[in-house]
Write a protein that holds these residues in place. Structure first.
Motif, PDB file in Angstrom:
ATOM      1  N   ASP A  58       0.696  -1.176   0.122  1.00  0.00           N
ATOM      2  CA  ASP A  58      -0.153  -0.171  -0.117  1.00  0.00           C
ATOM      3  C   ASP A  58       0.678   1.377   0.164  1.00  0.00           C
ATOM      4  O   ASP A  58       0.736   2.282  -0.546  1.00  0.00           O
ATOM      5  N   ARG A  61       2.241   1.843  -3.355  1.00  0.00           N
ATOM      6  CA  ARG A  61       1.256   2.350  -4.384  1.00  0.00           C
ATOM      7  C   ARG A  61       1.216   3.734  -4.181  1.00  0.00           C
ATOM      8  O   ARG A  61       1.065   4.464  -4.954  1.00  0.00           O
ATOM      9  N   SER A  62       0.996   4.111  -2.785  1.00  0.00           N
ATOM     10  CA  SER A  62       0.747   5.604  -2.484  1.00  0.00           C
ATOM     11  C   SER A  62       2.015   6.380  -3.170  1.00  0.00           C
ATOM     12  O   SER A  62       1.687   7.591  -3.712  1.00  0.00           O
ATOM     13  N   GLU A  63       3.320   5.793  -2.910  1.00  0.00           N
ATOM     14  CA  GLU A  63       4.581   6.724  -3.423  1.00  0.00           C
ATOM     15  C   GLU A  63       4.263   6.772  -5.000  1.00  0.00           C
ATOM     16  O   GLU A  63       4.690   7.877  -5.533  1.00  0.00           O
ATOM     17  N   ALA A  64       3.814   5.673  -5.534  1.00  0.00           N
ATOM     18  CA  ALA A  64       3.792   5.860  -7.052  1.00  0.00           C
ATOM     19  C   ALA A  64       2.712   6.577  -7.726  1.00  0.00           C
ATOM     20  O   ALA A  64       2.810   7.142  -8.626  1.00  0.00           O
ATOM     21  N   ALA A  65       1.604   6.895  -6.876  1.00  0.00           N
ATOM     22  CA  ALA A  65       0.635   7.879  -7.187  1.00  0.00           C
ATOM     23  C   ALA A  65       0.944   9.277  -7.041  1.00  0.00           C
ATOM     24  O   ALA A  65       0.220  10.021  -7.526  1.00  0.00           O
ATOM     25  N   ALA A  66       1.815   9.432  -6.151  1.00  0.00           N
ATOM     26  CA  ALA A  66       2.127  10.985  -5.925  1.00  0.00           C
ATOM     27  C   ALA A  66       3.335  11.503  -6.807  1.00  0.00           C
ATOM     28  O   ALA A  66       3.665  11.060  -7.953  1.00  0.00           O
TER      29      ALA A  66
END
Length: 66
Positions: A58, A61-66
């Motif tokens: 998770d 995925r958060s880092e990739a979306a930022a």
């Protein structure tokens, strides 16, 4: 939708299979570099808590979306 993780502690081989990694050495490199999910030793065996693996995924995925 995320697939459910097993309810048992995971092995390095489980992570290789789950993430389609080239080898178990990748898991050990993550551990040495402190970039992968947190693991712990049971004797000489490395294990991963499925909740920790999910939290790590998770966060990635958060880092990739930022």
């Amino acid at each position: 939708m995320a697939l459910p993780l097993p309810s048992r502690y995971l092995t390095p081989d489980d992570l290789v299979e789950m993430f389609e990694l080239p080898s178990v050495e990748t898991v050990y490199q993550w551990r040495r570099n402190r970039t992968g999910p947190g693991g712990f030793r049971v004797g000489r065996h490395l294990r991963f808590d499925p909740d920790d693996v999910r939290a790590w995924v998770d966060s990635r995925r958060s880092e990739a979306a930022a």
